[in-house]
Design a protein around this motif. Structure first.
Motif, PDB file in Angstrom:
ATOM      1  N   ASP A 237       7.523   0.156  56.213  1.00 30.56           N
ATOM      2  CA  ASP A 237       8.203  -1.092  56.337  1.00 30.56           C
ATOM      3  C   ASP A 237       9.259  -1.820  56.807  1.00 30.56           C
ATOM      4  OD1 ASP A 237       5.965  -1.505  54.411  1.00 30.56           O
ATOM      5  OD2 ASP A 237       7.520  -2.391  52.905  1.00 30.56           O
ATOM      6  N   PHE A 238      10.220  -1.113  57.613  1.00 34.15           N
ATOM      7  CA  PHE A 238      11.489  -1.307  58.234  1.00 34.15           C
ATOM      8  C   PHE A 238      11.371  -0.763  59.605  1.00 34.15           C
ATOM      9  CE2 PHE A 238      13.021  -3.112  53.902  1.00 34.15           C
ATOM     10  CZ  PHE A 238      12.865  -4.370  55.090  1.00 34.15           C
ATOM     11  N   GLY A 239      10.206  -0.269  59.992  1.00 34.22           N
ATOM     12  CA  GLY A 239      10.021   0.756  61.404  1.00 34.22           C
ATOM     13  C   GLY A 239      10.881   1.563  62.018  1.00 34.22           C
ATOM     14  N   LEU A 240      11.693   2.601  60.093  1.00 32.65           N
ATOM     15  CA  LEU A 240      12.510   3.590  60.145  1.00 32.65           C
ATOM     16  C   LEU A 240      11.841   4.974  60.051  1.00 32.65           C
ATOM     17  CD1 LEU A 240      15.007   1.472  57.899  1.00 32.65           C
ATOM     18  CD2 LEU A 240      15.633   1.663  60.905  1.00 32.65           C
ATOM     19  N   ILE A 241      10.663   4.639  60.415  1.00 34.37           N
ATOM     20  CA  ILE A 241       9.885   6.113  60.239  1.00 34.37           C
ATOM     21  C   ILE A 241      10.719   7.446  61.071  1.00 34.37           C
ATOM     22  CG2 ILE A 241       7.953   7.495  60.221  1.00 34.37           C
ATOM     23  CD1 ILE A 241       6.283   5.000  59.483  1.00 34.37           C
ATOM     24  N   ASP A 242      11.034   7.407  61.868  1.00 34.23           N
ATOM     25  CA  ASP A 242      11.619   8.168  63.016  1.00 34.23           C
ATOM     26  C   ASP A 242      12.957   8.072  63.143  1.00 34.23           C
ATOM     27  OD1 ASP A 242       8.680   9.204  64.119  1.00 34.23           O
ATOM     28  OD2 ASP A 242       8.823   7.619  64.894  1.00 34.23           O
ATOM     29  N   HIS A 243      13.984   7.596  62.765  1.00 34.38           N
ATOM     30  CA  HIS A 243      15.558   7.439  62.157  1.00 34.38           C
ATOM     31  C   HIS A 243      15.570   8.049  62.095  1.00 34.38           C
ATOM     32  CE1 HIS A 243      19.196   6.102  61.167  1.00 34.38           C
ATOM     33  NE2 HIS A 243      19.257   4.957  62.128  1.00 34.38           N
ATOM     34  N   TYR A 248      17.599  13.112  58.296  1.00 38.27           N
ATOM     35  CA  TYR A 248      17.926  14.096  57.897  1.00 38.27           C
ATOM     36  C   TYR A 248      18.170  13.783  56.137  1.00 38.27           C
ATOM     37  CZ  TYR A 248      22.607  16.378  57.662  1.00 38.27           C
ATOM     38  OH  TYR A 248      23.483  17.518  57.166  1.00 38.27           O
ATOM     39  N   ILE A 249      18.378  13.050  55.670  1.00 40.98           N
ATOM     40  CA  ILE A 249      19.229  12.700  54.641  1.00 40.98           C
ATOM     41  C   ILE A 249      17.842  13.053  53.528  1.00 40.98           C
ATOM     42  CG2 ILE A 249      21.484  12.051  55.086  1.00 40.98           C
ATOM     43  CD1 ILE A 249      19.839   9.337  54.220  1.00 40.98           C
ATOM     44  N   TYR A 250      16.255  12.938  53.943  1.00 40.24           N
ATOM     45  CA  TYR A 250      15.579  12.589  52.751  1.00 40.24           C
ATOM     46  C   TYR A 250      15.397  14.219  53.511  1.00 40.24           C
ATOM     47  CZ  TYR A 250      10.623  12.627  51.994  1.00 40.24           C
ATOM     48  OH  TYR A 250       9.507  13.205  51.373  1.00 40.24           O
ATOM     49  N   GLY A 251      15.574  15.329  54.447  1.00 43.56           N
ATOM     50  CA  GLY A 251      15.489  16.209  54.425  1.00 43.56           C
ATOM     51  C   GLY A 251      16.344  17.477  52.942  1.00 43.56           C
ATOM     52  N   LEU A 252      17.162  16.372  53.046  1.00 36.52           N
ATOM     53  CA  LEU A 252      18.259  17.151  51.929  1.00 36.52           C
ATOM     54  C   LEU A 252      18.083  16.499  50.396  1.00 36.52           C
ATOM     55  CD1 LEU A 252      21.948  17.042  53.723  1.00 36.52           C
ATOM     56  CD2 LEU A 252      20.332  18.457  53.614  1.00 36.52           C
ATOM     57  N   ARG A 253      16.917  15.873  50.315  1.00 37.03           N
ATOM     58  CA  ARG A 253      16.502  14.727  48.657  1.00 37.03           C
ATOM     59  C   ARG A 253      16.392  15.391  47.485  1.00 37.03           C
ATOM     60  NH1 ARG A 253      12.516  16.066  51.624  1.00 37.03           N
ATOM     61  NH2 ARG A 253      10.586  16.878  50.593  1.00 37.03           N
ATOM     62  N   GLU A 254      15.849  16.834  47.651  1.00 38.42           N
ATOM     63  CA  GLU A 254      16.367  17.988  45.989  1.00 38.42           C
ATOM     64  C   GLU A 254      18.226  18.086  46.668  1.00 38.42           C
ATOM     65  OE1 GLU A 254      13.768  21.060  46.387  1.00 38.42           O
ATOM     66  OE2 GLU A 254      12.174  20.255  46.851  1.00 38.42           O
ATOM     67  N   SER A 255      18.608  17.667  47.076  1.00 39.16           N
ATOM     68  CA  SER A 255      20.672  18.298  46.923  1.00 39.16           C
ATOM     69  C   SER A 255      21.645  16.990  46.275  1.00 39.16           C
ATOM     70  CB  SER A 255      20.901  18.520  47.967  1.00 39.16           C
ATOM     71  OG  SER A 255      20.979  19.939  48.495  1.00 39.16           O
ATOM     72  N   TRP A 256      21.012  15.698  46.080  1.00 41.89           N
ATOM     73  CA  TRP A 256      21.170  14.912  45.716  1.00 41.89           C
ATOM     74  C   TRP A 256      20.467  13.494  45.400  1.00 41.89           C
ATOM     75  CZ3 TRP A 256      20.751   9.136  48.162  1.00 41.89           C
ATOM     76  CH2 TRP A 256      19.924   9.743  49.552  1.00 41.89           C
ATOM     77  N   ILE A 257      18.915  13.243  45.358  1.00 45.81           N
ATOM     78  CA  ILE A 257      18.091  12.073  44.459  1.00 45.81           C
ATOM     79  C   ILE A 257      18.073  12.849  42.615  1.00 45.81           C
ATOM     80  CG2 ILE A 257      16.412  11.014  44.790  1.00 45.81           C
ATOM     81  CD1 ILE A 257      17.975  10.360  46.549  1.00 45.81           C
ATOM     82  N   PRO A 258      18.380  12.045  42.217  1.00 50.53           N
ATOM     83  CA  PRO A 258      18.582  12.059  40.813  1.00 50.53           C
ATOM     84  C   PRO A 258      16.820  12.719  40.397  1.00 50.53           C
ATOM     85  CG  PRO A 258      19.615  10.331  40.864  1.00 50.53           C
ATOM     86  CD  PRO A 258      18.694  10.288  42.348  1.00 50.53           C
ATOM     87  N   ALA A 259      15.899  12.017  41.200  1.00 50.38           N
ATOM     88  CA  ALA A 259      14.269  12.187  40.966  1.00 50.38           C
ATOM     89  C   ALA A 259      14.475  14.056  40.964  1.00 50.38           C
ATOM     90  CB  ALA A 259      13.269  11.141  41.885  1.00 50.38           C
ATOM     91  N   TYR A 260      14.868  14.376  41.687  1.00 46.95           N
ATOM     92  CA  TYR A 260      14.551  16.226  42.203  1.00 46.95           C
ATOM     93  C   TYR A 260      15.765  16.896  40.521  1.00 46.95           C
ATOM     94  CZ  TYR A 260      12.483  14.717  45.953  1.00 46.95           C
ATOM     95  OH  TYR A 260      11.209  13.958  47.104  1.00 46.95           O
ATOM     96  N   TYR A 261      15.689  15.981  39.720  1.00 47.98           N
ATOM     97  CA  TYR A 261      16.397  17.250  38.992  1.00 47.98           C
ATOM     98  C   TYR A 261      16.492  16.295  36.859  1.00 47.98           C
ATOM     99  CZ  TYR A 261      20.470  14.168  40.599  1.00 47.98           C
ATOM    100  OH  TYR A 261      20.919  13.689  41.057  1.00 47.98           O
TER     101      TYR A 261
END
Length: 416
Positions: A237-243, A248-261
């Motif tokens: 929606d905000f044109g940030l797909i290639d940001h 980078y932080i999405y690639g680390l999502r399993e280390s900081w996003i609550p949904a993964y633990y």
């Protein structure tokens, strides 16, 4: 009196004014304000010359005379203090019970040498901060962190299952080398704090981008599939797909996003290192950047004493007050096996209000013992040697994991 007041960060001028009020006038103090300031100055000069030596000696004397006190330090070839770690018996006892998840933040500098004070923080059975150990470091290198982590493991006997800290590459490398059995958690706050800088002020201020992103990040109610869908939608929606940074932080999502633990044994503990930072704030109120190491240790001991007094008070209050329960589940009545979609027990180790409501409606008179975890009870930490707790903690972890597995199996069979 001047020295004692400095333990709670009261300077010589304020000490003089307090003594004036206590004794009833300036003329009754027995010294002038200048005398107070000069005495404190001379005391600091004495500390300045032998400060590190006195600091280390004081901790090593505790190690010599106090049971189960640990202290390790390292110096340069010239004898300059590089780093030091210490933990007393009560800290160890708390670690054995509340060290399932620990947090520490090494960005706090509160002494005249610009060295970093690193408190290790956990959560006690009252959901309050508890200090599990402390260190002072001269630098943030992988070598320094590796030494510290080894010292901690030597003192406690094992590494914590989960450690939460900020994005320090040297720390991440040290944990992988020294504590491979521990899971490294990134501090969510530190990640999200960079959002405006990385994405831009205009986007974060003039649109609902930050609000939408925070909604899917700062929640433990979403499943990871839903998080990934919502994340992709926001970026699209905000044109940030290639940001680059968001990728980078999405690639680390399993280390900081609550949904993964959601299913992990976190005891409801820290998704961020803010526990350490708030503990740093408490230490900061009784300290200052001009502190000598000897003064800082006195300030630290004062705060620990206050912390333990508060814990005893909370224990007392818990015994003589009743919690207010609210309504809110699936239950197998034959063996009182319960499961709620909010996953409070799986994450916190505490049954939610929804389950309490169902138990009350069904007139369950005896609380299911498999849902009473020792870490949340009034008797979590006893006034005895921590040694016997080791086996007990290991057994409890196994029992809890088996309980969670059993609940899942029962619910799956019931659905079939």
């Amino acid at each position: 009196m001047i020295n004692k007041m400095s333990n709670i960060n009261i300077g010589p001028v304020r000490a003089f004014n307090i003594m004036k009020e206590v004794y009833g006038g300036f003329d009754k103090v027995g010294a002038t304000k200048v005398n107070f300031k000069n005495f404190k100055k001379e005391l600091n000069l004495l500390f300045g010359e032998f400060d590190a030596e006195m600091f280390v000696m004081r901790l090593m004397r505790k190690k010599e005379f106090l049971p189960n006190f640990s202290c390790e330090y390292k110096t340069t070839d010239e004898g300059v203090l590089k780093c030091i770690f210490w933990a007393d018996e009560d800290m160890k006892r708390n670690y054995y019970m509340f060290g399932d998840v620990i947090s520490f933040d090494a960005t706090y500098k509160r002494n005249k040498y610009n060295m970093m004070f690193v408190p290790f923080t956990g959560i006690d059975n009252h959901n309050r901060n508890v200090t599990l150990g402390a260190a002072i470091l001269g630098s943030e290198t992988a070598e320094m962190y590796s030494w510290l982590l080894k010292s901690i493991k030597n003192a406690y006997g094992y590494a914590p299952p989960v450690i939460v800290t900020d994005q320090v590459p040297a720390m991440k490398r040290a944990i992988a080398d020294v504590w491979p059995e521990s899971r490294y958690r990134l501090c969510m706050w530190h990640v999200m704090d960079k959002l405006t800088t990385k994405v831009g002020v205009a986007l974060c201020s003039n649109t609902d981008f930050r609000k939408r992103l925070s909604t899917v990040v700062w929640t433990d109610s979403l499943l990871f599939e839903a998080f990934e869908t919502e994340w992709a939608a926001i970026l699209n929606d905000f044109g940030l797909i290639d940001h680059e940074w968001l990728t980078y932080i999405y690639g680390l999502r399993e280390s900081w996003i609550p949904a993964y633990y959601r299913e992990e044994e976190m005891s409801g503990l820290m998704r961020t290192s803010s526990r350490s930072e708030s503990k740093n704030h408490c230490f900061g109120k009784i300290s200052n950047p001009k502190c000598t190491l000897v003064e800082f240790l006195s300030h630290f001991d004062t705060d620990i004493e206050a912390q333990r007094h508060e814990h005893r008070k909370n224990d007392h209050d818990t015994r003589y007050t009743n919690p207010t329960l609210e309504s809110g589940v699936m239950i197998r009545e034959e063996d009182v096996t319960v499961k709620c979609n909010c996953n409070r027990f799986e994450q916190f180790g505490l049954l939610c209000s929804h389950i309490f409501c169902v138990l009350r409606i069904l007139d369950v008179r005896e609380f299911p013992k498999q849902y009473i975890l020792r870490r949340w009870t009034c008797e979590a930490v006893q006034n005895s040697s921590p040694g016997p707790f080791l086996r007990m903690v290991e057994i409890q972890i196994v029992v809890r994991r088996l309980t969670v597995v059993l609940v899942r199996l029962v619910m799956q069979l019931r659905m079939l």
